[in-house]
Design an enzyme around this catalytic site. Structure first.
Site, mmCIF file in Angstrom:
data_model
loop_
_atom_site.group_PDB
_atom_site.id
_atom_site.type_symbol
_atom_site.label_atom_id
_atom_site.label_comp_id
_atom_site.label_asym_id
_atom_site.label_seq_id
_atom_site.Cartn_x
_atom_site.Cartn_y
_atom_site.Cartn_z
ATOM 1 N N HIS A 118 8.033 6.031 10.292
ATOM 2 C CA HIS A 118 7.468 5.990 9.001
ATOM 3 C C HIS A 118 6.239 7.234 9.187
ATOM 4 O O HIS A 118 5.166 6.951 9.484
ATOM 5 C CB HIS A 118 6.626 4.756 9.240
ATOM 6 C CG HIS A 118 5.719 4.346 7.966
ATOM 7 N ND1 HIS A 118 5.666 5.146 6.817
ATOM 8 C CD2 HIS A 118 5.266 2.933 7.510
ATOM 9 C CE1 HIS A 118 4.968 4.287 6.022
ATOM 10 N NE2 HIS A 118 4.844 3.315 6.411
ATOM 11 N N ARG A 172 12.052 3.567 1.350
ATOM 12 C CA ARG A 172 11.997 2.685 2.281
ATOM 13 C C ARG A 172 13.234 1.915 2.292
ATOM 14 O O ARG A 172 13.694 1.366 1.284
ATOM 15 C CB ARG A 172 10.661 1.578 1.933
ATOM 16 C CG ARG A 172 10.820 0.675 2.856
ATOM 17 C CD ARG A 172 9.155 -0.041 2.823
ATOM 18 N NE ARG A 172 8.316 0.900 3.319
ATOM 19 C CZ ARG A 172 7.054 0.157 3.819
ATOM 20 N NH1 ARG A 172 6.839 -1.003 3.662
ATOM 21 N NH2 ARG A 172 6.024 1.095 4.255
ATOM 22 N N LYS A 188 24.644 -6.180 -6.685
ATOM 23 C CA LYS A 188 26.000 -6.534 -7.247
ATOM 24 C C LYS A 188 27.000 -5.873 -6.326
ATOM 25 O O LYS A 188 28.238 -5.940 -6.760
ATOM 26 C CB LYS A 188 26.221 -5.793 -8.685
ATOM 27 C CG LYS A 188 25.095 -6.276 -9.674
ATOM 28 C CD LYS A 188 25.455 -5.532 -11.091
ATOM 29 C CE LYS A 188 24.279 -6.017 -11.968
ATOM 30 N NZ LYS A 188 24.400 -5.122 -13.334
ATOM 31 N N ARG A 227 0.697 -1.227 -0.077
ATOM 32 C CA ARG A 227 -0.131 0.131 0.029
ATOM 33 C C ARG A 227 0.891 1.344 -0.112
ATOM 34 O O ARG A 227 0.530 2.286 -0.567
ATOM 35 C CB ARG A 227 -0.924 -0.038 1.247
ATOM 36 C CG ARG A 227 -0.783 0.060 2.686
ATOM 37 C CD ARG A 227 -1.343 -0.675 3.454
ATOM 38 N NE ARG A 227 -0.935 -2.091 3.442
ATOM 39 C CZ ARG A 227 -1.878 -2.993 3.348
ATOM 40 N NH1 ARG A 227 -3.075 -2.967 3.389
ATOM 41 N NH2 ARG A 227 -1.113 -4.306 3.555
ATOM 42 N N THR A 228 1.881 1.241 0.683
ATOM 43 C CA THR A 228 2.803 2.290 0.853
ATOM 44 C C THR A 228 3.404 2.802 -0.642
ATOM 45 O O THR A 228 3.086 3.859 -1.061
ATOM 46 C CB THR A 228 3.964 2.364 1.799
ATOM 47 O OG1 THR A 228 3.225 2.060 3.219
ATOM 48 C CG2 THR A 228 4.469 3.847 2.064
#
Ligand code: NCD
Length: 318
Positions: free
Chosen positions: A136, A108, A86, A58-59
């Site tokens: 958050h 995030r 990598k 959802r975010t």
């Protein structure tokens, strides 16, 4: 007073008046969204890059939609497949992206503090979409807007935050925001899931749901963050649900008109009974998702405004 930050990294640096300004703006966007009249020119000409180093449904969708509704060019980086795999460092990835001249970077990351670090290396606005167990901020803002719309105010409410508080950035940001707005906070969790130093938060602490939920206006449930646990925090999910899962019997201790919240994703039958989550008379979980888009629109608009002012200022004095 107006919102005057370069980035949105957390709730901690925000003044209550800045929070109110952002929520008022988001409320306006919530109305426009319902009427299908979101203005496409607010972020026109700006590039928004979403970098999610941790899974999100959802975010990420909400930030993407928010940017598109306001006319930004939105790009989602597939971080699972990126050069990080990598061996490139977070900072190198950030500098590479920065060279592409984005305006808004939504990040995030599983490590607390990683988004703050990244913000120091780029010259665009950075929005924290969740860093480890730290903050958050847009989740706390959308929760605040949902509460304000349901209760008609965002102060002097009795609010219980329940469950895995120790691992939750949602809880941390909410404790700060709701505390700044002068609400009475109650944290309810088994001692193993209560963060240390909780006394400094100015909250009441309970390990019994029935006692903790007594007469509260808002019940905020949290997901058990199993990915941040290395075993031994709860006896079993069944036992956890029995003692801390929200069901009708426990909810009966809250006020008759108490609302039920959950940031998602939910573990039905672990921290919340499915019938409570789906009860449209008590649960505002879908409204939280709706307000998420509006809050992210408002946050990006305010940051873009500040960014534009900074850039014109720089050009003017150059
Ligand atoms: C929260 C998160 O990612 O911190 N979810 C969300 O943003 N909607 C809470 C969680 O994962 O439990």
């Amino acid at each position: 007073m107006t919102f005057r930050h370069r980035h949105l990294l957390g709730i901690e640096p925000l003044h209550p008046l800045e929070i109110t300004e952002l929520l008022d703006r988001a409320d306006h966007y919530a109305t426009l969204n319902r009427e299908g009249r979101a203005p496409r020119d607010v972020l026109a000409g700006l590039t928004q890059i979403n970098m999610f180093f941790e899974n999100s449904t959802r975010t990420q969708a909400s930030f993407e939609l928010a940017g598109k509704r306001l006319g930004a060019d939105v790009m989602n980086m597939a971080m699972q497949a990126s050069s990080l795999k990598k061996g490139e460092t977070l900072i190198d990835t950030a500098l590479t992206l920065n060279a592409m001249r984005p305006d808004l970077l939504v990040v995030r990351h599983p490590n607390s503090g990683a988004v703050d670090l990244l913000a120091q290396k780029v010259n665009c606005a950075v929005l924290n979409a969740g860093d480890g167990r730290h903050e958050h901020p847009t989740q706390a803002l959308l929760d605040a807007l949902t509460i304000r719309r349901a209760k008609g105010r965002l102060h002097r409410l009795s609010i219980a935050i329940c469950g895995d508080i120790a691992h939750s950035r949602v809880a941390r940001s909410n404790i700060m925001l709701l505390g700044k707005m002068e609400n009475r906070l109650r944290l309810i969790a088994p001692p193993t899931l209560m963060p240390s130093g909780v006394a400094e938060f100015g909250v009441e602490v309970f390990d019994d749901m029935e006692e903790g939920l007594k007469d509260v206006d808002v019940v905020m449930m949290l997901r058990l963050q199993k990915e941040r646990m290395d075993g031994g925090f709860i006896p079993s999910e069944r036992e956890y649900f029995h003692r801390y899962g929200l069901d009708a019997a426990k909810l009966a201790h809250a006020k008759d008109d108490a609302i039920v919240m959950h940031p998602g994703p939910m573990n039905r039958g672990v921290e919340i009974d499915g019938t409570i989550a789906d009860d449209i008379n008590r649960s505002v979980i879908q409204e939280q998702v709706e307000m998420g888009v509006a809050v992210r629109m408002a946050a990006m608009e305010l940051l873009a405004r500040n960014l534009r002012a900074e850039r014109t200022g720089t050009e003017a004095t150059a």
